[in-house]
Scaffold this motif. Structure first.
Motif, PDB file in Angstrom:
ATOM      1  N   ALA A  74       0.816  -1.216   0.000  1.00  0.00           N
ATOM      2  CA  ALA A  74       0.000   0.000   0.000  1.00  0.00           C
ATOM      3  C   ALA A  74       0.843   1.255   0.000  1.00  0.00           C
ATOM      4  CB  ALA A  74      -0.934  -0.002   1.213  1.00  0.00           C
ATOM      5  N   LEU A  75       2.098   1.166   0.486  1.00  0.00           N
ATOM      6  CA  LEU A  75       2.972   2.339   0.541  1.00  0.00           C
ATOM      7  C   LEU A  75       3.893   2.458  -0.657  1.00  0.00           C
ATOM      8  CD1 LEU A  75       4.007   2.200   4.316  1.00  0.00           C
ATOM      9  CD2 LEU A  75       2.358   3.744   3.256  1.00  0.00           C
ATOM     10  N   PRO A 115      -1.502   8.455   8.617  1.00  0.00           N
ATOM     11  CA  PRO A 115      -1.601   9.353   7.460  1.00  0.00           C
ATOM     12  C   PRO A 115      -0.286  10.041   7.118  1.00  0.00           C
ATOM     13  CG  PRO A 115      -3.453   9.668   8.972  1.00  0.00           C
ATOM     14  CD  PRO A 115      -2.480   8.781   9.675  1.00  0.00           C
ATOM     15  N   ASP A 116       0.531  10.386   8.134  1.00  0.00           N
ATOM     16  CA  ASP A 116       1.795  11.039   7.821  1.00  0.00           C
ATOM     17  C   ASP A 116       2.749  10.087   7.112  1.00  0.00           C
ATOM     18  OD1 ASP A 116       1.965   9.446  10.007  1.00  0.00           O
ATOM     19  OD2 ASP A 116       3.161  10.812  11.234  1.00  0.00           O
ATOM     20  N   GLU A 123       3.511  10.907  -1.475  1.00  0.00           N
ATOM     21  CA  GLU A 123       3.540  12.273  -1.995  1.00  0.00           C
ATOM     22  C   GLU A 123       4.897  12.940  -1.872  1.00  0.00           C
ATOM     23  OE1 GLU A 123       0.268  14.679  -0.673  1.00  0.00           O
ATOM     24  OE2 GLU A 123      -0.979  12.921  -0.262  1.00  0.00           O
ATOM     25  N   GLY A 124       5.801  12.374  -1.091  1.00  0.00           N
ATOM     26  CA  GLY A 124       7.153  12.897  -1.032  1.00  0.00           C
ATOM     27  C   GLY A 124       7.408  13.785   0.164  1.00  0.00           C
ATOM     28  N   ALA A 126       8.274  16.958   0.375  1.00  0.00           N
ATOM     29  CA  ALA A 126       7.716  18.313   0.351  1.00  0.00           C
ATOM     30  C   ALA A 126       6.282  18.332   0.872  1.00  0.00           C
ATOM     31  CB  ALA A 126       7.788  18.877  -1.066  1.00  0.00           C
ATOM     32  N   ALA A 127       5.462  17.385   0.406  1.00  0.00           N
ATOM     33  CA  ALA A 127       4.073  17.323   0.874  1.00  0.00           C
ATOM     34  C   ALA A 127       4.012  16.986   2.358  1.00  0.00           C
ATOM     35  CB  ALA A 127       3.285  16.305   0.054  1.00  0.00           C
ATOM     36  N   TYR A 128       4.887  16.076   2.805  1.00  0.00           N
ATOM     37  CA  TYR A 128       4.911  15.737   4.233  1.00  0.00           C
ATOM     38  C   TYR A 128       5.303  16.943   5.073  1.00  0.00           C
ATOM     39  CZ  TYR A 128       6.666  13.843   8.621  1.00  0.00           C
ATOM     40  OH  TYR A 128       6.900  13.613   9.951  1.00  0.00           O
ATOM     41  N   ARG A 129       6.290  17.704   4.595  1.00  0.00           N
ATOM     42  CA  ARG A 129       6.735  18.888   5.328  1.00  0.00           C
ATOM     43  C   ARG A 129       5.623  19.919   5.444  1.00  0.00           C
ATOM     44  NH1 ARG A 129      10.626  21.044   1.724  1.00  0.00           N
ATOM     45  NH2 ARG A 129       8.809  21.957   0.738  1.00  0.00           N
TER      46      ARG A 129
END
Length: 465
Positions: A74-75, A115-116, A123-124, A126-129
């Protein structure tokens, strides 16, 4: 059974005195169950009748290795569908003797992922940050400690110099502590170091309007990585004015949120009331304003904005900038400021016939004693008929171009003339190449001369002997 239903049954025993055995026969609930509920009610009251979480909540009756496998699938990128995950794990389960989980079990395992973790994996960074990393909201401690500068393309069409529609740019200088707009410039064309310098000049030098008191040299100028903000002109000007130049982190717009918020206010509160405002998906409007009219409208809006209460400050930006009274750091004169902001520094060698720059020659009697030496020249890109010459930091003289003493020639004029000449030369080259190509490709003309006789071999053959 819900807690409210249990209470209704127990109420018959507690308040009406009906035995638990009779209630068990009438309701079909086991006597032992009613006794446990009654004991919980006596100990904890009504809340004791509510069900607590199950001890095995969140766990699955599948091997731990299989759970890890489903989570890994899934990841992975691109993220497969849940049905695809189940199809891929089915042969693995069969080979290892595991029961094949149902679609519901696979779905529950995937939905239980953090979710994180999902954001970082799919999403990478940047999206996590942007979603999960802590953001530090920092503000300058006093006025003029830090200024922010940035550009934005306005959602507006105006009449350009040629009468055609054009979208203007806005450069703004914002004080970080007070949120006050200290300077701005509105222009057509791409952002440049000169437009930034014009906005800084307005921000630094005192205005003629008493209701716009912001001025002074900032300690720090916070900008992004645009070509105008990384130009040699801005770096040199920052050194001369003793301004510390700081560039924001690449692809991190969070540090420029205050000035971006002001740009949003301009677009939503001012531009929507002006003719020529553009909206995506709607017909192109007809422009009516000129650049000068837009400039005057923006100035009035900025002065009003500085006198409007700010939600975070609890006061107006103007009052926050004035504070309890203080003296801003100012340059010696407006001429000195113009010499630093509105001119560009270059290094040149003084020749016997003067200084050569941009294809022009500049002369001055003072240069006679500096032939062969390196000097620093400063020029105004808007008019390069005159340059200022410095020996290190000492001003020497003004040198002029003898061929253009009575007219103003900008750097853009010189560059445009060069481009025009270059295009004319290329056109001539292409024409000549085209003629040459057509000549070489044509068939040779038929010749009327008699055919030459075949050459006789030099060696004799036996018949000739």
């Amino acid at each position: 059974m819900a807690a409210a239903g249990r209470w209704e049954i127990l109420r018959l025993h507690v308040e009406d005195g009906i035995p638990l055995t009779a209630l068990a026969q009438d309701t079909g609930i086991g006597l032992r169950t009613l006794q446990r509920l009654h004991a919980r009610y006596k100990t904890h009251g009504y809340t004791g009748l509510q069900d607590g979480p199950r001890a095995d909540a969140g766990s699955h009756r599948v091997p731990k290795e299989l759970v890890t496998l489903i989570e890994g699938l899934a990841l992975s990128r691109p993220r497969p569908a849940m049905s695809t995950v189940r199809r891929r794990i089915a042969p693995i389960c069969t080979a290892r003797g595991w029961p094949v989980p149902s679609y519901g079990v696979v779905r529950s395992i995937i939905q239980a992922l953090d979710p994180d973790m999902v954001t970082l994996a799919l999403e990478g960074p940047a999206a996590y940050r942007d979603k999960y990393e802590l953001a530090l909201r920092w503000a300058a401690e006093r006025p003029n400690a830090l200024w922010q500068a940035d550009h934005t393309l306005l959602d507006l069409l105006i009449l350009g110099p040629n009468g055609k529609p054009a979208r203007p740019w806005l450069t703004t200088i914002l004080d970080d502590h007070s949120r006050a707009v200290c300077g701005y410039t509105v222009f057509l064309g791409a952002p440049s170091a000169m437009n930034t310098a014009l906005a800084l000049r307005q921000g630094i030098w005192p205005k003629t309007r008493p209701d716009w008191p912001m001025c002074g040299i900032p300690e720090v100028l916070y900008v992004d990585h645009g070509s105008d903000f990384t130009s040699q002109q801005l770096r040199t000007t920052a050194v001369d004015l003793h301004i510390r130049l700081i560039h924001s982190t690449v692809a991190r717009p969070q540090g420029r949120g205050k000035i971006e918020r002001f740009f949003s206010t301009v677009n939503t509160e001012l531009l929507t009331t002006l003719p020529g405002h553009t909206v995506r998906g709607q017909p192109t409007p007809t422009p009516k304003l000129s650049l000068a009219e837009l400039d005057r409208t923006l100035e009035e809006f900025i002065v009003t904005y500085n006198d409007r209460a700010h939600s975070e400050l609890g006061t107006t930006p103007r009052a926050a900038w004035i504070a309890e009274g203080w003296l801003p750091r100012l340059p010696e004169s407006v001429e000195a400021l113009d010499g630093l902001l509105l001119t560009v520094a270059q290094s040149r060698i003084v020749r016997r016939d003067g200084i050569h720059f941009q294809g022009l020659r500049y002369t001055s009697p003072t240069l006679a004693g500096y032939v062969g030496q390196a000097v620093v020249i400063r020029y105004d890109p808007r008019d390069i008929t005159e340059i200022r010459v410095f020996d290190h930091d000492a001003f020497l003289c003004k040198a002029v171009n003898p061929d253009h003493q009575t007219e103003a020639v900008s750097l853009k004029d010189v560059q445009a003339a060069r481009n025009t000449r270059r295009r004319a030369l290329r056109t001539g080259i292409h024409e000549r190449i085209a003629v040459l190509a057509s000549t070489t490709e044509a068939p040779p003309p038929a010749s009327t001369a008699p055919a030459p006789e075949p050459r006789r071999p030099k060696l004799k053959v036996y018949q000739e002997d």
